[in-house]
Design a protein around this motif. Sequence first.
Motif, short mmCIF file in Angstrom:
data_model
loop_
_atom_site.label_atom_id
_atom_site.label_comp_id
_atom_site.label_asym_id
_atom_site.label_seq_id
_atom_site.Cartn_x
_atom_site.Cartn_y
_atom_site.Cartn_z
N ARG A 182 0.76 -9.39 -4.23
CA ARG A 182 0.43 -7.98 -3.99
C ARG A 182 1.30 -7.03 -4.82
O ARG A 182 1.28 -5.82 -4.61
CB ARG A 182 0.58 -7.65 -2.50
CG ARG A 182 -0.35 -8.43 -1.57
CD ARG A 182 -1.83 -8.24 -1.94
NE ARG A 182 -2.18 -6.84 -2.14
CZ ARG A 182 -2.54 -6.01 -1.17
NH1 ARG A 182 -2.62 -6.45 0.08
NH2 ARG A 182 -2.83 -4.76 -1.43
N SER A 183 2.10 -7.57 -5.72
CA SER A 183 2.92 -6.78 -6.66
C SER A 183 3.93 -5.88 -5.94
O SER A 183 4.17 -4.74 -6.36
CB SER A 183 2.02 -5.94 -7.57
OG SER A 183 1.14 -6.76 -8.30
N CYS A 184 4.52 -6.38 -4.86
CA CYS A 184 5.55 -5.60 -4.17
C CYS A 184 6.79 -6.45 -3.88
O CYS A 184 7.60 -6.10 -3.02
CB CYS A 184 5.00 -5.00 -2.87
SG CYS A 184 4.43 -6.21 -1.65
N ALA A 219 -3.19 -4.23 8.70
CA ALA A 219 -2.38 -3.73 7.59
C ALA A 219 -2.55 -2.22 7.41
O ALA A 219 -1.58 -1.51 7.09
CB ALA A 219 -2.76 -4.46 6.30
N ALA A 220 -3.75 -1.70 7.61
CA ALA A 220 -3.98 -0.26 7.45
C ALA A 220 -3.20 0.54 8.49
O ALA A 220 -2.66 1.61 8.19
CB ALA A 220 -5.47 0.04 7.55
N SER A 221 -3.11 0.02 9.71
CA SER A 221 -2.37 0.70 10.76
C SER A 221 -0.87 0.70 10.46
O SER A 221 -0.19 1.71 10.64
CB SER A 221 -2.65 0.03 12.11
OG SER A 221 -1.93 0.66 13.14
N ILE A 222 -0.36 -0.44 10.00
CA ILE A 222 1.06 -0.50 9.62
C ILE A 222 1.33 0.45 8.46
O ILE A 222 2.34 1.18 8.44
CB ILE A 222 1.46 -1.93 9.24
CG1 ILE A 222 1.20 -2.91 10.39
CG2 ILE A 222 2.95 -1.98 8.85
CD1 ILE A 222 1.40 -4.37 10.00
N PHE A 229 4.01 3.49 8.03
CA PHE A 229 4.92 3.61 6.88
C PHE A 229 4.80 4.99 6.23
O PHE A 229 5.80 5.62 5.87
CB PHE A 229 4.61 2.52 5.85
CG PHE A 229 5.15 1.15 6.18
CD1 PHE A 229 6.01 0.95 7.25
CD2 PHE A 229 4.81 0.06 5.39
CE1 PHE A 229 6.51 -0.31 7.54
CE2 PHE A 229 5.31 -1.21 5.67
CZ PHE A 229 6.16 -1.39 6.75
N ARG A 230 3.57 5.46 6.05
CA ARG A 230 3.36 6.76 5.39
C ARG A 230 3.97 7.89 6.21
O ARG A 230 4.55 8.83 5.65
CB ARG A 230 1.87 7.00 5.17
CG ARG A 230 1.24 6.11 4.11
CD ARG A 230 -0.17 6.54 3.77
NE ARG A 230 -0.79 5.58 2.86
CZ ARG A 230 -1.58 4.59 3.26
NH1 ARG A 230 -1.87 4.45 4.56
NH2 ARG A 230 -2.09 3.74 2.38
N ALA A 264 0.81 -1.22 0.00
CA ALA A 264 0.00 0.00 0.00
C ALA A 264 0.84 1.27 0.00
O ALA A 264 0.31 2.35 -0.29
CB ALA A 264 -0.93 0.00 1.22
N VAL A 265 2.13 1.17 0.33
CA VAL A 265 2.98 2.37 0.46
C VAL A 265 4.20 2.18 -0.44
O VAL A 265 5.18 1.54 -0.04
CB VAL A 265 3.40 2.61 1.92
CG1 VAL A 265 4.13 3.94 2.05
CG2 VAL A 265 2.19 2.58 2.85
N PRO A 266 4.18 2.73 -1.64
CA PRO A 266 5.23 2.42 -2.62
C PRO A 266 6.61 2.99 -2.33
O PRO A 266 7.58 2.54 -2.93
CB PRO A 266 4.66 3.00 -3.93
CG PRO A 266 3.68 4.03 -3.50
CD PRO A 266 3.10 3.54 -2.22
N ASN A 267 6.72 3.97 -1.41
CA ASN A 267 8.06 4.53 -1.14
C ASN A 267 8.70 3.92 0.10
O ASN A 267 9.49 4.54 0.79
CB ASN A 267 7.99 6.05 -1.00
CG ASN A 267 7.13 6.50 0.18
OD1 ASN A 267 6.25 5.77 0.61
ND2 ASN A 267 7.40 7.69 0.69
N ILE A 268 8.38 2.65 0.37
CA ILE A 268 8.98 1.88 1.46
C ILE A 268 9.62 0.62 0.89
O ILE A 268 9.03 -0.06 0.04
CB ILE A 268 7.93 1.48 2.52
CG1 ILE A 268 7.34 2.71 3.20
CG2 ILE A 268 8.54 0.53 3.55
CD1 ILE A 268 8.29 3.46 4.11
N GLU A 269 10.84 0.32 1.33
CA GLU A 269 11.47 -0.97 1.06
C GLU A 269 11.61 -1.72 2.38
O GLU A 269 11.91 -1.12 3.41
CB GLU A 269 12.86 -0.78 0.43
CG GLU A 269 12.83 -0.23 -0.98
CD GLU A 269 14.21 -0.10 -1.57
OE1 GLU A 269 15.21 -0.26 -0.81
OE2 GLU A 269 14.32 0.18 -2.78
#
Length: 373
Positions: free
Chosen positions: A236-238, A322-325, A329-330, A206-211
């Motif tokens: 999930r394509s990540c 997952a939404a809280s994590i 991340f955001r 859900a957060v693309p700028n995290i590795e």
Amino acid sequence: MKILYIQYANPGGFPAAMRAGRLWRAAGHEVRYLGVAFGAGDPLAVAGDLADSCDWVPFGRLTPVRFAARAIGLVRQWKPDWLYIADATAALTCVPLRALHRGGIVYHEHDSPDRGTSLRTQMEWKARNAMARRAAATVLPNGDRAALLAAEAGLAEAPITAWNTPCRDEVGPPRAAAGNGPVRVVYAGSINIQRVPLALIDALAAVPNIELTLIGYETVSSRGHNDRLLAHAAERSCAERLKICDAMAYHDLLLALRDYDATFAALPQDASDVNLRHMAGASNKTFDAIGQGQALIVGPGPDWRQMFVEPGFAVACDPTDAASIAEAFRRLGADRDAVRAMGESARQRMLADWAYEEQFRPVMQLMGAEGER
């Protein structure tokens, strides 16, 4: 002063055990360890500077008997001034030592036992409580667990609480200024569904700028979890932002942590294991991370908030959601400079008064004072 550290485990898996040995040696004391060798598959090796001080009993069906016999032999031959008993199983196997040893005893409970219903767990529970009452001091890494032991064993004095923090010479240098690119989050430790849930992968997606990098090993009961995580990341394509690395020696891990911005250390509040419910202060990964200038992602419990979130060292989340994590991340991904500032303020606190030299000082003072009598 001669100190025999007895642990029915591999002491190399407990950084606090290694730090205690180094601090004792630095103070001019002799130290020996007695532990259990789990074979070549054990990824946790004792540090090289202490390896020559270890006596090992190989793991097998007769290990408890052999362990007790070796402990008796060491006490008779080496005649230590102090026994440092480091878990409930060691407390049970070392019951005969209470009649042979005339010196001091410290009971340090890294992991609290489950009372259980089997004969063995009941015996360990009783032996642990008796050892705690016999000891000149008891030591735990978490205040809530210390209070539980005091009540369960009927201790006249409160245990010493010594957090599992690094020594000052293990703290890394200030981190370089934050650069561009994704925020690099790392988890280091045993990899299982409780500590590395699939919700973590959903948040990553859900957060693309995290590795996300996982450094560790699967336990016997969690074999195959790495494959499940990788498969879920692919769904999930990540998958290109998830990396899983093997466990590494502790010193190498500390160096590796410098390549990351934040550590994921969130645990669920409703865990059945008392150790997982009360991890603030006991979690090595949180203190290892801030010792290397990282920000933290911790669980929602009040102890985590008081220790890490309120001082500005961490953000909190519910690791089952997952939404809280993803929200955590955001928050980190929104401002890399703020992430670096969080980690640096935590690193400075470690150097100031959180380092293991300060945590272990009451134990050192007690043993020194008792030894002079």
